[in-house]
Design a protein around this motif. Structure first.
Motif, PDB file in Angstrom:
ATOM      1  N   GLU A  55      31.215 -51.495 -41.220  1.00  0.00           N
ATOM      2  CA  GLU A  55      31.983 -50.253 -41.170  1.00  0.00           C
ATOM      3  C   GLU A  55      31.144 -49.035 -40.751  1.00  0.00           C
ATOM      4  OE1 GLU A  55      33.792 -52.540 -43.780  1.00  0.00           O
ATOM      5  OE2 GLU A  55      34.546 -52.515 -41.713  1.00  0.00           O
ATOM      6  N   LEU A  56      29.829 -49.216 -40.718  1.00  0.00           N
ATOM      7  CA  LEU A  56      28.970 -48.058 -40.466  1.00  0.00           C
ATOM      8  C   LEU A  56      28.931 -47.661 -38.992  1.00  0.00           C
ATOM      9  CD1 LEU A  56      25.867 -48.987 -42.672  1.00  0.00           C
ATOM     10  CD2 LEU A  56      27.798 -47.493 -43.255  1.00  0.00           C
ATOM     11  N   GLN A  57      28.649 -46.371 -38.751  1.00  0.00           N
ATOM     12  CA  GLN A  57      28.396 -45.904 -37.390  1.00  0.00           C
ATOM     13  C   GLN A  57      27.054 -46.470 -36.937  1.00  0.00           C
ATOM     14  OE1 GLN A  57      30.537 -44.030 -35.572  1.00  0.00           O
ATOM     15  NE2 GLN A  57      31.895 -44.397 -37.318  1.00  0.00           N
ATOM     16  N   PRO A  58      26.886 -46.635 -35.588  1.00  0.00           N
ATOM     17  CA  PRO A  58      25.644 -47.240 -35.090  1.00  0.00           C
ATOM     18  C   PRO A  58      24.361 -46.594 -35.610  1.00  0.00           C
ATOM     19  CG  PRO A  58      27.231 -47.130 -33.319  1.00  0.00           C
ATOM     20  CD  PRO A  58      27.874 -46.497 -34.524  1.00  0.00           C
ATOM     21  N   ASP A  59      24.319 -45.237 -35.697  1.00  0.00           N
ATOM     22  CA  ASP A  59      23.044 -44.651 -36.148  1.00  0.00           C
ATOM     23  C   ASP A  59      22.794 -44.938 -37.631  1.00  0.00           C
ATOM     24  OD1 ASP A  59      25.252 -43.084 -36.569  1.00  0.00           O
ATOM     25  OD2 ASP A  59      24.096 -41.231 -36.762  1.00  0.00           O
ATOM     26  N   ARG A  60      23.903 -44.954 -38.393  1.00  0.00           N
ATOM     27  CA  ARG A  60      23.794 -45.321 -39.809  1.00  0.00           C
ATOM     28  C   ARG A  60      23.302 -46.760 -39.938  1.00  0.00           C
ATOM     29  NH1 ARG A  60      23.426 -41.871 -43.820  1.00  0.00           N
ATOM     30  NH2 ARG A  60      24.151 -39.925 -42.919  1.00  0.00           N
ATOM     31  N   ARG A  61      23.847 -47.591 -39.041  1.00  0.00           N
ATOM     32  CA  ARG A  61      23.449 -48.985 -39.070  1.00  0.00           C
ATOM     33  C   ARG A  61      21.949 -49.117 -38.843  1.00  0.00           C
ATOM     34  NH1 ARG A  61      27.856 -52.046 -35.298  1.00  0.00           N
ATOM     35  NH2 ARG A  61      29.610 -51.932 -36.732  1.00  0.00           N
ATOM     36  N   GLN A  62      21.479 -48.311 -37.881  1.00  0.00           N
ATOM     37  CA  GLN A  62      20.056 -48.390 -37.575  1.00  0.00           C
ATOM     38  C   GLN A  62      19.211 -48.044 -38.811  1.00  0.00           C
ATOM     39  OE1 GLN A  62      18.953 -46.301 -34.017  1.00  0.00           O
ATOM     40  NE2 GLN A  62      16.783 -46.567 -34.435  1.00  0.00           N
ATOM     41  N   GLU A  63      19.637 -46.979 -39.486  1.00  0.00           N
ATOM     42  CA  GLU A  63      18.917 -46.609 -40.708  1.00  0.00           C
ATOM     43  C   GLU A  63      18.921 -47.751 -41.719  1.00  0.00           C
ATOM     44  OE1 GLU A  63      20.710 -43.113 -42.372  1.00  0.00           O
ATOM     45  OE2 GLU A  63      20.223 -41.922 -40.581  1.00  0.00           O
ATOM     46  N   ALA A  64      20.099 -48.347 -41.853  1.00  0.00           N
ATOM     47  CA  ALA A  64      20.237 -49.418 -42.838  1.00  0.00           C
ATOM     48  C   ALA A  64      19.308 -50.591 -42.504  1.00  0.00           C
ATOM     49  CB  ALA A  64      21.687 -49.892 -42.893  1.00  0.00           C
ATOM     50  N   VAL A  65      19.304 -50.964 -41.235  1.00  0.00           N
ATOM     51  CA  VAL A  65      18.459 -52.099 -40.841  1.00  0.00           C
ATOM     52  C   VAL A  65      16.999 -51.764 -41.061  1.00  0.00           C
ATOM     53  CG1 VAL A  65      17.696 -53.541 -38.923  1.00  0.00           C
ATOM     54  CG2 VAL A  65      20.116 -53.031 -39.197  1.00  0.00           C
ATOM     55  N   GLN A  66      16.638 -50.531 -40.688  1.00  0.00           N
ATOM     56  CA  GLN A  66      15.245 -50.140 -40.884  1.00  0.00           C
ATOM     57  C   GLN A  66      14.854 -50.141 -42.359  1.00  0.00           C
ATOM     58  OE1 GLN A  66      15.447 -46.635 -38.513  1.00  0.00           O
ATOM     59  NE2 GLN A  66      14.277 -47.543 -36.817  1.00  0.00           N
ATOM     60  N   ALA A  67      15.769 -49.648 -43.178  1.00  0.00           N
ATOM     61  CA  ALA A  67      15.496 -49.660 -44.622  1.00  0.00           C
ATOM     62  C   ALA A  67      15.295 -51.091 -45.113  1.00  0.00           C
ATOM     63  CB  ALA A  67      16.652 -48.997 -45.367  1.00  0.00           C
ATOM     64  N   ALA A  68      16.163 -51.962 -44.622  1.00  0.00           N
ATOM     65  CA  ALA A  68      16.057 -53.364 -45.047  1.00  0.00           C
ATOM     66  C   ALA A  68      14.738 -53.962 -44.593  1.00  0.00           C
ATOM     67  CB  ALA A  68      17.227 -54.164 -44.481  1.00  0.00           C
ATOM     68  N   LEU A  69      14.345 -53.613 -43.369  1.00  0.00           N
ATOM     69  CA  LEU A  69      13.096 -54.173 -42.855  1.00  0.00           C
ATOM     70  C   LEU A  69      11.886 -53.684 -43.647  1.00  0.00           C
ATOM     71  CD1 LEU A  69      13.804 -54.214 -39.030  1.00  0.00           C
ATOM     72  CD2 LEU A  69      13.227 -56.179 -40.461  1.00  0.00           C
TER      73      LEU A  69
END
Ligand code: ADP
Ligand code: MG
Length: 783
Positions: A55-69
């Motif tokens: 459901e997230l916007q692409p830039d939010r998604r990027q943050e999320a993936v980076q946080a996970a990494l």
């Protein structure tokens, strides 16, 4: 088993791919969250970071993936080792929570029938031989499977054993030829990949295989280019939030009609109901760096991670040895028994040897003197005669029986199976018949009338030596004058069985081919003294052993065919498939079918565990008569069967056997003077397997094999096939536990020194546990 950091690595890759692809939620088909569901369970923070990803916007998604990494970044810190840590009970662990947690605590001795485990539970517990909460808690898993992160198909290697989780999307069945039934189902795993699963000749599976059902299957994988097929050996259906998935999962010995899930849930309930006591005091736990009992039991059944499992395993293994030692020491109390006193003269030994077609080896002679010394003494002989297969134990035992007969005593030889009893009967008749000793046979397969007759002959002293199975110790056998009892492969008998034979206080000689290092024999056989035959009779041509991969199977059978054309016979052994007699039978039947193609000219016979004792004997007899050339068998031929003309043994899926077991199996060939061969077919091609099996290829010495096996098995490895050969030990492995055994012995001695009868109130729990374990061993079914 991958470590947590392996999983971390694996989880990182798709996330990195997602990032590289601009976070379009395409790196995992079906979406990122799908991956997390079954994959990131050990990393709750990662799941949190990626929650609602789709459901997230692409830039939010990027943050999320980076946080996970960041959360998944590799760490080089070794896991801290805190041996005495008190385990947290996973009542705090959401996935193991249960409504039973709040119910009133129950003592471990509570009968299972007093607790509600759901419909059908009593029947299931009865089938599993579990009676009390305690039994359930100590019903340790047969093995553990790491289901925290199941592999993506891209990572699966050909021939590897894999576990796959997925939803059934389609199923079909084929009957390629009469008598063969193949069921196929396609599973879609959380990566969106599809894998084809196959079941051979297991029609009953089909009924339960609905589309949409979520399954966990394990079995051997075959790769065809990019697609993967799994021949299923173990299957479970799983719910969404189950004890069966997303974690290190216990797999129990089960019976048909009893699901793994049932055992897991029942065990969880039991863990929640039993109050957290311990039969070892905190001081002892600290002294031997042991985790506490509740933590160990939770860790054994529902480990959070490898480290907890390892601590649990260590503690429970320690306990096994401790109780074994306590029992041995307590029994030692009345060990100064008076036995029979024989003259056992050198002259009689010489007379026996003069009747043999060979001379005793030096080793045989040495142990015979040890035995004769015991027989002359007033004290009851309790001696373990240990020697590799074919080292000539039976000949030594025959001599001892002869010595007893010279003093007008009867002798008995008890064997664990009818096949073995018959075989011993044949060899003892050969050794003793010519000397005037009357040898008889008493086995279950005899007709009622014959049995009564043999019993009468025993009672009236008309038979001098009687060979038999446990039929020898049944109520209606009255010995006229039993002086010497020989027990073969003792570990197959329960303690009580041995005791019954000993009621008349005969001298006792136990024979075993299981190589146990000398330092450990004392523990495993308690009061027995040890004699070792460490030399094979001369003139044996060593068995040639060859390790091959299953890709070269056809050529190997070409070799087998050549031997058969030369008039030889062959064994082909298939591994027992866990958990199911039906599967075992099918595996053997399937293999027999295969062989009709691989060995077109050969006559093939079949032996398996589902046959009655009598059927097995018939098959063995006709193999011995050369009615057929190839005997396909599950491991029922493991112990001592002798067919001199059989010169080849093929062991299929050799990796599924323990090394000592392989060594015992191989001992079935090379019984005659002809060159014999053993072909180990590896169904799995990993380096580790090859290294392990090479030990068998390179050595024919049981002790060397046991030791090498021990060196290879590093610490922290999950337990595989049991090898100890001792009923009391479910976890322990005599070959590798020297240090624990010594500690346990020390503690047992310490405890009994201060309280010889365990009557101090503080030891009540310890005493109750000791009693529970002892009675379990005593009433164990024989064979
Ligand atoms: P085990 O019981 O240890 O497996 P056996 O007593 O059955 O061994 O002996 C294996 C084979 O070796 C038998 O055929 C037996 O006749 C033969 N044998 C035993 N002792 C000797 C010996 N000293 N020399 C030659 N052959 C022997
Ligand atoms: Mg033998």
């Amino acid at each position: 088993m991958p470590t947590l950091s392996d999983i971390q690595d694996k989880l990182r890759r798709p996330l990195e791919l997602e990032l590289a692809q601009g976070c379009q939620n395409r790196a995992v088909s079906g979406g990122m969250e799908r991956l997390l569901d079954s994959f990131a369970r050990p990393f709750p923070k990662v799941r949190e970071a990626l929650r609602g990803y789709g459901e997230l916007q692409p830039d939010r998604r990027q943050e999320a993936v980076q946080a996970a990494l960041v959360l998944l970044a590799p760490t080089d810190r070794p896991a801290p080792k805190v041996p005495t840590r008190v385990e947290t009970r996973p009542a705090q662990n959401a996935s193991a929570g249960s409504p039973e947690t709040d119910a009133a605590p129950l003592p471990p001795g509570t009968e299972l029938s007093r607790v509600n485990f759901g419909p059908g539970a009593p029947r299931k517990f009865a089938a599993l031989g579990l009676h009390t909460l305690r039994d359930l808690l100590h019903n340790y898993p047969r093995r553990h499977e790491d289901r925290r992160a199941l592999p993506s198909l891209a990572q699966v290697e050909d021939g590897q054993k894999v576990t796959v989780e997925g939803v059934v999307v389609s199923k079909s069945r084929r009957t390629p030829r009469p008598g063969m039934f193949i069921l196929e189902a396609t599973l879609e795993n959380p990566w969106g990949e599809r894998v084809k699963c196959t079941w051979f000749n297991q029609a009953w599976v089909e009924k339960g295989l609905r589309e949409g059902l979520r399954l966990i299957v394990s079995g051997r994988a075959k790769r065809f280019g990019r697609s993967v097929q799994v021949a299923v050996e173990h299957m479970e259906s799983v719910g969404q939030d189950s004890l069966s998935t997303g974690r290190i999962t216990s797999v129990y010995d089960a019976k048909e009609g009893i699901s793994q899930d049932f055992v897991r849930r029942a065990t969880q309930t039991a863990l929640n109901r039993v109050p957290p006591g311990d039969y070892l005091t905190p001081r002892w736990r600290t002294q031997y760096a042991l985790t506490d009992l509740p933590g160990a039991l939770w860790g054994m059944h529902f480990p959070h991670d490898e480290a907890q499992l390892e601590r649990a395993n260590h503690r429970l293994r320690f306990d096994e040895y401790l109780f074994l030692e306590l029992r041995v020491l307590l029994q030692g109390e009345d060990a100064v028994l008076l036995g029979k006193r024989f003259s056992a003269s050198d002259r009689d030994m010489q007379a026996f040897e003069a009747g043999l077609p060979f001379r005793f080896t030096n080793a045989q002679r040495r142990v015979l003197y040890e035995i004769a010394d015991d027989m002359r003494a007033e004290r009851q002989m309790a001696r373990l005669l240990q020697g590799d297969v074919g080292s000539g134990k039976t000949a030594v035992a025959a001599c001892a029986l002869y010595l007893a007969w010279r003093d007008h005593y009867q002798g008995a030889l008890m064997a664990p199976t009818e096949i073995l009893a018959r075989q011993h009967y044949a060899s003892l008749s050969g050794y003793l018949g010519g000397l005037g000793v009357r040898v008889g046979l008493l086995i279950g397969a005899l007709g009622a009338k014959q049995k009564t007759e043999v019993q009468r002959q025993i009672a009236e002293g008309e038979l001098d030596v009687v060979v038999g199975t446990q039929a020898l110790i049944q109520e209606n056998v009255q010995w006229h004058n039993l002086g010497l009892a020989v027990v073969d492969e003792e570990h197959r008998f329960g303690v009580m069985q041995r005791r019954k034979l000993l009621a008349g206080r005969p001298d006792v000689l136990v024979m075993s081919a299981t190589p146990i290092p000398r330092s450990l024999a004392l523990t495993s056989y308690g009061d027995l003294e040890l004699s070792v035959i460490d030399e094979l009779p001369p003139g044996r041509t060593p068995i040639q052993t060859k390790l091959i991969q299953d890709t070269a199977r056809r050529q190997s059978y070409g070799f087998v065919m050549k031997q058969i054309r030369e008039g030889r016979q062959a064994y082909v052994v298939t591994a027992l498939i866990e958990e199911s007699e039906t599967l075992e039978l099918l595996a053997a039947t399937q293999l027999a079918d295969d062989l009709k193609v691989l060995l077109p000219e050969a006559r093939v016979g079949l032996l398996h565990g589902r046959m009655s004792a009598q059927e097995k004997d018939e098959v063995m007899d006709s193999f011995r008569r050369r009615d057929f050339d190839v005997l396909v068998s599950t491991t029922v031929i493991e112990v001592g069967v002798d067919v001199a003309n059989a010169t080849v043994m093929v062991i299929e899926n050799a990796e599924r056997f323990g090394l000592s077991q392989l060594h015992q199996l191989r001992g079935r060939v090379g019984r005659g003077s002809a060159q014999s061969y053993c072909i180990l077919v590896a169904g799995e091609h990993s380096q580790k397997t090859r290294k392990r099996l090479k030990i068998i290829e390179d050595s024919t010495d049981g002790f060397v094999i046991a030791e090498a096996d021990l060196k290879l098995r590093g610490h922290g490895e999950l337990r595989g096939t049991r090898q100890s050969g001792l009923d009391e030990l479910r976890l322990g492995d005599l070959a590798s536990d020297l240090e624990i055994i010594e500690q346990a012995r020390e503690l047992a001695k310490h405890i009994l020194k201060h309280d010889p009868t365990l009557s101090h109130p503080g030891l009540a729990y310890l005493k109750a546990e000791l009693q529970a374990r002892s009675s379990q061993v005593a009433y164990r079914e024989v064979i």
